[in-house]
Write an enzyme that holds these catalytic residues in place. Structure first.
Site, PDB file in Angstrom:
ATOM      1  N   GLY A  13      11.422 -19.107  -6.463  1.00 57.69           N
ATOM      2  CA  GLY A  13      10.411 -19.654  -7.372  1.00 57.69           C
ATOM      3  C   GLY A  13       9.270 -20.388  -6.671  1.00 57.69           C
ATOM      4  CG  ASN A  87       9.720 -26.899  -5.962  1.00 59.23           C
ATOM      5  OD1 ASN A  87       9.001 -26.667  -6.931  1.00 59.23           O
ATOM      6  ND2 ASN A  87      10.723 -26.092  -5.617  1.00 59.23           N
ATOM      7  CE1 TYR A 157      12.476 -29.755 -16.008  1.00 63.04           C
ATOM      8  CE2 TYR A 157      10.643 -29.689 -17.561  1.00 63.04           C
ATOM      9  CZ  TYR A 157      11.181 -29.363 -16.330  1.00 63.04           C
ATOM     10  OH  TYR A 157      10.425 -28.663 -15.423  1.00 63.04           O
ATOM     11  CB  THR A 192      10.137 -19.471 -11.768  1.00 59.96           C
ATOM     12  OG1 THR A 192      10.519 -20.447 -12.745  1.00 59.96           O
ATOM     13  CG2 THR A 192       8.812 -19.850 -11.149  1.00 59.96           C
ATOM     14  CG  MET A 194      13.314 -23.683 -15.116  1.00 57.53           C
ATOM     15  SD  MET A 194      12.525 -25.160 -14.453  1.00 57.53           S
ATOM     16  CE  MET A 194      13.638 -25.591 -13.140  1.00 57.53           C
TER      17      MET A 194
HETATM   18  N1  NAP Z   1       9.009 -22.709 -14.189  1.00 54.50           N
HETATM   19  C1  NAP Z   1       8.329 -23.568 -14.933  1.00 54.50           C
HETATM   20  O1  NAP Z   1       7.852 -23.235 -16.039  1.00 54.50           O
HETATM   21  C2  NAP Z   1       8.072 -24.957 -14.465  1.00 54.50           C
HETATM   22  C3  NAP Z   1       7.070 -25.705 -15.114  1.00 54.50           C
HETATM   23  C4  NAP Z   1       6.818 -27.004 -14.692  1.00 54.50           C
HETATM   24  C5  NAP Z   1       7.546 -27.542 -13.658  1.00 54.50           C
HETATM   25  N2  NAP Z   1       8.532 -26.802 -13.053  1.00 54.50           N
HETATM   26  C6  NAP Z   1       9.274 -27.451 -11.958  1.00 54.50           C
HETATM   27  O2  NAP Z   1       9.048 -26.706 -10.780  1.00 54.50           O
HETATM   28  C7  NAP Z   1      10.147 -26.902  -9.889  1.00 54.50           C
HETATM   29  C8  NAP Z   1      10.612 -25.557  -9.375  1.00 54.50           C
HETATM   30  O3  NAP Z   1      11.078 -24.794 -10.470  1.00 54.50           O
HETATM   31  P1  NAP Z   1      11.019 -23.192 -10.538  1.00 54.50           P
HETATM   32  O4  NAP Z   1      10.297 -22.834 -11.756  1.00 54.50           O
HETATM   33  O5  NAP Z   1      10.615 -22.629  -9.228  1.00 54.50           O
HETATM   34  O6  NAP Z   1      12.562 -22.930 -10.853  1.00 54.50           O
HETATM   35  P2  NAP Z   1      13.698 -22.111 -10.105  1.00 54.50           P
HETATM   36  O7  NAP Z   1      13.212 -20.758  -9.756  1.00 54.50           O
HETATM   37  O8  NAP Z   1      14.897 -22.277 -10.962  1.00 54.50           O
HETATM   38  O9  NAP Z   1      13.898 -22.911  -8.725  1.00 54.50           O
HETATM   39  C9  NAP Z   1      14.487 -24.183  -8.689  1.00 54.50           C
HETATM   40  C10 NAP Z   1      14.713 -24.557  -7.236  1.00 54.50           C
HETATM   41  O10 NAP Z   1      15.340 -25.837  -7.208  1.00 54.50           O
HETATM   42  C11 NAP Z   1      16.580 -25.751  -6.527  1.00 54.50           C
HETATM   43  N3  NAP Z   1      17.569 -26.619  -7.141  1.00 54.50           N
HETATM   44  C12 NAP Z   1      17.954 -26.660  -8.437  1.00 54.50           C
HETATM   45  N4  NAP Z   1      18.936 -27.568  -8.607  1.00 54.50           N
HETATM   46  C13 NAP Z   1      19.172 -28.102  -7.384  1.00 54.50           C
HETATM   47  C14 NAP Z   1      20.076 -29.070  -6.894  1.00 54.50           C
HETATM   48  N5  NAP Z   1      20.985 -29.683  -7.698  1.00 54.50           N
HETATM   49  N6  NAP Z   1      20.064 -29.369  -5.585  1.00 54.50           N
HETATM   50  C15 NAP Z   1      19.188 -28.747  -4.749  1.00 54.50           C
HETATM   51  N7  NAP Z   1      18.307 -27.826  -5.135  1.00 54.50           N
HETATM   52  C16 NAP Z   1      18.303 -27.506  -6.446  1.00 54.50           C
HETATM   53  C17 NAP Z   1      16.984 -24.280  -6.646  1.00 54.50           C
HETATM   54  O11 NAP Z   1      17.794 -23.894  -5.541  1.00 54.50           O
HETATM   55  P3  NAP Z   1      19.390 -23.660  -5.577  1.00 54.50           P
HETATM   56  O12 NAP Z   1      19.761 -23.145  -6.927  1.00 54.50           O
HETATM   57  O13 NAP Z   1      19.589 -22.689  -4.464  1.00 54.50           O
HETATM   58  O14 NAP Z   1      19.943 -25.007  -5.273  1.00 54.50           O
HETATM   59  C18 NAP Z   1      15.633 -23.584  -6.541  1.00 54.50           C
HETATM   60  O15 NAP Z   1      15.254 -23.422  -5.192  1.00 54.50           O
HETATM   61  C19 NAP Z   1      11.196 -27.669 -10.693  1.00 54.50           C
HETATM   62  O16 NAP Z   1      11.132 -29.033 -10.362  1.00 54.50           O
HETATM   63  C20 NAP Z   1      10.769 -27.459 -12.138  1.00 54.50           C
HETATM   64  O17 NAP Z   1      11.206 -28.498 -12.973  1.00 54.50           O
HETATM   65  C21 NAP Z   1       8.798 -25.532 -13.411  1.00 54.50           C
END
Ligand code: NAP
Length: 244
Positions: A13, A87, A157, A192, A194
């Protein structure tokens, strides 16, 4: 002198995309998440493509010991830190009325507490960058529009992300005089893993492209320490503006 960055949640992601762009810009990296295989595959690609040093560290952000060990691993591998990208994060929606408190605790530990602990550990290195480099030491936390404006089913969240935004502001007020500042990048829906479960309501092609979030992070990292950016909101086209 080469620059060093630590990116959490880099196994896929947004974090993966940020790590790729930073390697392209010559950063030596520590990349972290819980999935070693994905991290190792990415590290191998970045080393061969961009000739940068990349260390992988498995860490569960819910576990304070892991978070402190991650900081130590970065310190001993690179000895410097110019950019810290906070992140790693998990999403979890549910109505406030019966949202389980234990889930709130986990969400808060992963999304907010880990950022607090990791940055505190690494602040001496960021301050060194603040003295040494024109760009200073920068912290970029990936928050969310749900931290800016509350939305239904996001009381937990959204609260973690609002806390991150406030914390970034406070860190900048205390540390920017020493060349260290923090920015909360606040995207709406990004395509992503998520948001996969939302694809029927919002098709991925209508969400913010991952590459644009990575571009925003890299652009912030190019600013001199003379500019502090408390937060940066990214929204998708349409009437949503301050909503995901
Ligand atoms: N997608 C959206 O719409 C969106 C919007 C706003 C903000 N965000 C934020 O952007 C960030 C990245 O999200 P993404 O969309 O790229 O989601 P994603 O594809 O689910 O990636 C999440 C990342 O965080 C890691 N992670 C999750 N839980 C963890 C834990 N307990 N310990 C260590 N690493 C952990 C995961 O790795 P592992 O599973 O390998 O540990 C993965 O690398 C997050 O903070 C999310 O809240 C996302």
């Amino acid at each position: 002198m080469s620059r060093a960055a630590l990116v959490t949640g880099a196994s896929r992601g947004i974090g993966e995309a940020v790590a790729c762009r930073l390697a392209e810009h010559g950063y030596d990296l520590t990349i972290s998440a819980r999935s070693l295989e994905a991290l190792d595959t990415l590290a191998g690609e970045l080393r061969s493509k961009h000739r940068v040093r990349v260390q992988t560290v498995v860490a569960n952000m819910a576990d304070e010991t892991d978070v402190r060990q991650l900081a130590e691993a970065h310190r001993s591998a690179h000895g410097a830190l110019d950019l810290l990208v906070l992140n790693a994060g998990m999403g979890s929606i549910g109505a406030f009325a019966d949202y389980p408190v234990h889930r709130f605790d986990t969400l808060f530990a992963v999304n907010m507490r880990s950022a607090f602990v990791l940055t505190q550990e690494l602040l001496p290195l960021l301050r060194q960058a603040g003295r040494r480099s024109r760009l200073g030491g920068r912290v970029i936390a990936v928050a969310s529009t749900t931290g800016v404006v509350g939305e239904p089913l996001n009381s937990a969240y959204g609260a973690t992300k609002a806390a991150l935004i406030s914390w970034c502001e406070a860190v900048s007020t205390e540390e920017s005089g020493r060349g260290v500042s923090a920015t909360a990048v606040c995207p709406g829906y990004v395509a992503t893993a998520m948001t996969e479960s939302l694809s029927e309501q919002v098709p991925p092609e209508e969400m913010i492209p991952v590459a644009d979030v990575a571009e925003a992070v890299v652009s912030l990292a190019r600013l001199s320490k003379g500019t502090v950016v408390p937060s940066l909101v990214l929204t998708r086209p349409g009437p949503h503006l301050w909503r995901a």
